[in-house]
Design a protein around this motif. Sequence first.
Motif, PDB file in Angstrom:
ATOM      1  N   UNK A 115      24.385  65.545  41.519  1.00 14.42           N
ATOM      2  CA  UNK A 115      23.473  64.463  41.138  1.00 14.42           C
ATOM      3  C   UNK A 115      23.902  63.120  41.701  1.00 14.42           C
ATOM      4  N   UNK A 116      22.932  62.249  41.803  1.00 19.23           N
ATOM      5  CA  UNK A 116      23.196  60.934  42.334  1.00 19.23           C
ATOM      6  C   UNK A 116      23.727  60.034  41.214  1.00 19.23           C
ATOM      7  N   UNK A 117      24.448  58.976  41.606  1.00 21.62           N
ATOM      8  CA  UNK A 117      25.039  58.114  40.588  1.00 21.62           C
ATOM      9  C   UNK A 117      24.362  56.764  40.476  1.00 21.62           C
ATOM     10  N   UNK A 118      23.376  56.524  41.321  1.00 20.05           N
ATOM     11  CA  UNK A 118      22.549  55.354  41.053  1.00 20.05           C
ATOM     12  C   UNK A 118      21.154  55.540  41.629  1.00 20.05           C
ATOM     13  N   UNK A 134      21.555  64.606  44.785  1.00 25.33           N
ATOM     14  CA  UNK A 134      22.201  63.842  45.846  1.00 25.33           C
ATOM     15  C   UNK A 134      22.058  64.594  47.169  1.00 25.33           C
ATOM     16  N   UNK A 135      21.976  63.860  48.295  1.00 27.50           N
ATOM     17  CA  UNK A 135      22.029  64.596  49.558  1.00 27.50           C
ATOM     18  C   UNK A 135      23.487  64.878  49.859  1.00 27.50           C
TER      19      UNK A 135
ATOM     20  N   UNK B 106       9.229  61.055  55.550  1.00 24.68           N
ATOM     21  CA  UNK B 106       9.792  62.396  55.589  1.00 24.68           C
ATOM     22  C   UNK B 106      10.548  62.594  54.295  1.00 24.68           C
ATOM     23  N   UNK B 107      10.196  63.626  53.551  1.00 22.33           N
ATOM     24  CA  UNK B 107      10.865  63.849  52.273  1.00 22.33           C
ATOM     25  C   UNK B 107      11.871  64.970  52.379  1.00 22.33           C
ATOM     26  N   UNK B 108      12.884  64.875  51.520  1.00 26.25           N
ATOM     27  CA  UNK B 108      13.893  65.919  51.437  1.00 26.25           C
ATOM     28  C   UNK B 108      13.343  67.100  50.647  1.00 26.25           C
ATOM     29  N   UNK B 109      13.950  68.249  50.890  1.00 22.41           N
ATOM     30  CA  UNK B 109      13.574  69.401  50.081  1.00 22.41           C
ATOM     31  C   UNK B 109      13.969  69.128  48.629  1.00 22.41           C
ATOM     32  N   UNK B 272      25.929  59.903  53.778  1.00 20.81           N
ATOM     33  CA  UNK B 272      25.585  58.708  52.997  1.00 20.81           C
ATOM     34  C   UNK B 272      24.983  59.150  51.665  1.00 20.81           C
ATOM     35  N   UNK B 273      24.935  58.250  50.690  1.00 17.16           N
ATOM     36  CA  UNK B 273      24.244  58.626  49.453  1.00 17.16           C
ATOM     37  C   UNK B 273      22.745  58.603  49.726  1.00 17.16           C
TER      38      UNK B 273
END
Lengths: 474, 468
Positions: A115-118, A134-135, B106-109, B272-273
Amino acid sequence: MYRYNFLYEFKLLLRSGWMQILSLLLLGLFCFATINGNQKVLKRKQDIHSAKVEVKESDANMLSLLDSVENGMEVSASRWTIPSSPTAVGNYYPRVAAMDPQPLSFVSTGQSDLFTHYVKPTMAGDDFTLNFTEIISPVQQLFGSFDLAFVIVYLLPLIIIAFSYNILSAERESGSLKLLASQPISIHTWVLQKISLRFLLTLILTVIILTIVFVFLVSGNNFKGLFDVIITTAAYILFWFSLAFAVNLRVGDSSKNAIVLLGLWVVFVLLVPSVLNQLGNTLYPMPSRTLMINKMRNLKEEATEKQDEILDNFLRDHPEYALNDPNQSRQFYHRYMASQKLVKEKLEPVTLEFERQLERQQALVSKFRWLSPAIIAQESLNILSGTSTADYENYRKQVIGFAETWRNHLTPLLYNNEPFTSSKYGELPSFNYHPIRLKNNMIASLIIMIVSIGIGFVAYMIAFKGNVSKLIIS
Amino acid sequence: MIRNTFIKEITELARDGRVKIAFFIVLVLLGISTWISSRQYNSTNQQYAEAKNAERSIWNNQGEKNPHSAAHYGTYAFKPKYPLSLIDQGVDKYAGTSIFLEAHNRNEAQFSQAADQTGLARFGDLTPDFILLFIIPLLIVLLGYNAFTKEREMRTLVLIKSQGIAPWKLVLGKWTALFLPILVIMALVIVGAGIILSNLEDFGVFRWSNLGILFLVYICYYIVFVNLVLIVSSKSKKSSISLVLSLAIWIIACFVAPKAASNFAETKHPYPTRQEFAANILKDKQEGLDGHDPWNKQAKLLEQEVLREYNVDSLHQLPFNFDAYRMQKGEEHNAEVYFKHYKYLKSQFEGQTKVYVGLATLSPFLPTRFLSMGVANTDYSTHWDFSDAAEDYRIRMQAFLNNDFAKNSSHGDWSYKAEEATWKKLPAFEYSPPQLAEILSRNSSNIIVLVAWLLGSFSFLFITIKLR
């Protein structure tokens, strides 16, 4: 006799290099894991910090734009991003809703790599599409992270097994057991002494190393946290030592002992958790996300049709708004915000079903987690670290609440056709994450300790009643 | 002599109660996990088919609409499950299953299964790949740890030596005896999976060749473990020490190395986040043409350029709708921006892959894991491939809609509505996963490392063997 046995064992352990290997191994593993965990926490802090800095910069920009507008000057930004309109503030100048790491977050990665943190919720965005994952490379998620929880839950038991599977059988195999049998001490008491010594040494080493790691590798002294981690770890260590004790007394030669102990490890650490997870998924299956998308699309389509109706009503009630208004975007937002709520209400039962199933799975897990101390240890560490499923669920709910606050703060301005001014800047709401209050994890650890002592006691009593000579020759 | 050793070892194994129990447990676990997986596979695919059809009909029946409204309305690309995911689920649990295809973005899965599960899911699932990758090597350790040490302990080594047997013959006999049961299990798994898969109704294309490659990969993996266990057994003085050492190898190869590798990979090539990534894209987008904003600097430039090209002095004189034309140009600019940023993400992913391959020299688990996921089409590369295909489709879809808009309306005519039949003309999104040859060439470094492990362990076993 007891004292001599103790001293003799201790010297033996020291001279055989057992102590040295154990200390180095534990020190190496704990340090590596802590450095890894700490790196993750630092990156998380850094990310949140830079997001906040960015917001500060864009706020300064917003204030200067507002200043120009208020002084009647020409501004060079796109029309719909000028912050004198409340929707522009709501959409283009969002706040950071961050989940700050807890002091113990480095201990266990838990769910933090999912999960993302912000996030930055906007006025127009619907809560439903807020993406909390999160990616990250899924390979990383598949392999998991080398953190302290992994060392404690997975590796520590194996180290314990490697150092205690043959305490009785080795003596028998080397022939020294017959000598010992001539001494005025019962075999099981003697095994108990040997294993207690090893348990104490392992515990002391773990405590020392954990303290070193906490003091030197992590910033900020957190002795309460250290104490909690130590209690959880101690209970878990005790459990494995009592298993080793029972197996040593019950089973035959060294290899058999090792196989049985390893089998127990596979069952407790690998099989029970995965079977339990499977059970949860089978009993309370998650509804299909793909089918949910279909449902959502249909609902949105319906709502869009109703949206016009809503707008009609709205315009009838407020003829001063939007009629022949040249400003198209404002008209859009009036309609949009008015119908947004309806869409949300319509979607609620669909999304709620997911939450409910997850809660049911979690309830099942909580009930059956007593089947494996590994699950309890991992969960306790996750909870201490603030990286458990519940923590992220809590964060998600808080963010959705904040998105609502953010929207509610700006919507009246939109409908009252009031511009956003620099004097209103100070009143903008901001997000503060409130972590779940830590419940006492002592009870779970205490229960594990009692069960462990129980296992040891039963094994001792059975050996006590059984034929001692069988232990010597078998 | 090789035959005699083999027969003696096999008989011994067959008479050992522990071996029988272990074998039985492994087979039961494999059966259960395959059954669970095939159930999941069926239901996921049914849902997939249902969702895909429903989505298409939603798209087709959206009524009269401005093409750009349709573009914003968008559609979804769903990721199917492939037959061999029955054996190896790979990263499927962590990768999203649906991508929203809309204008400008473009969206992520979205919606990974893991995000919908309890923390327990992180311990692992009871799937065939779990048994094949973790439990069977453990079985090899249990079957083979005392192959040589028991001869030493029972003093039968002297007898064997007195027979004048060449060391390599003895090793080969023992090797065959240890390998054969594993081969039988693996063959059972593969044939079983093949039968299940070929009896399933037309979900994806199942090929025996992929299954065959999967068989080879696992067999190589097991051979490496057999070799390692025999090497340890031949070098250890006592059975118990041999057991503990073999177990240490198992733990390091299967648990420690992958986790450590994942940490190294992340530190060396971080992603990156999500928020950073989105912010960077937004920044680049704003520097270029905004399809929606006629006052944008780039839009003004484009306007002048087009007017010059067609030699007219007002946008109304153009033979097409300039709004739609600008929109399409903006779309192309956005596509470039996304391409650039996703390329960066991909380069990080490739860097991470190199770290994994580098560390695979420490653990035969890593190349096997990657090859197995690759052949089963459940690896990260396949996910990338799917997401790229979806993006490709999105770009084509935008071009289709914008061209319709440009062709059939004039400048400033935002009230234009395309008729309902237009939507059907957009071809549906179809995706076929990479073929076997491509997968293998993509994973060539993993193949090399695994073969190196195979040859290295073999030669080490046979060269260093001494009967002491």
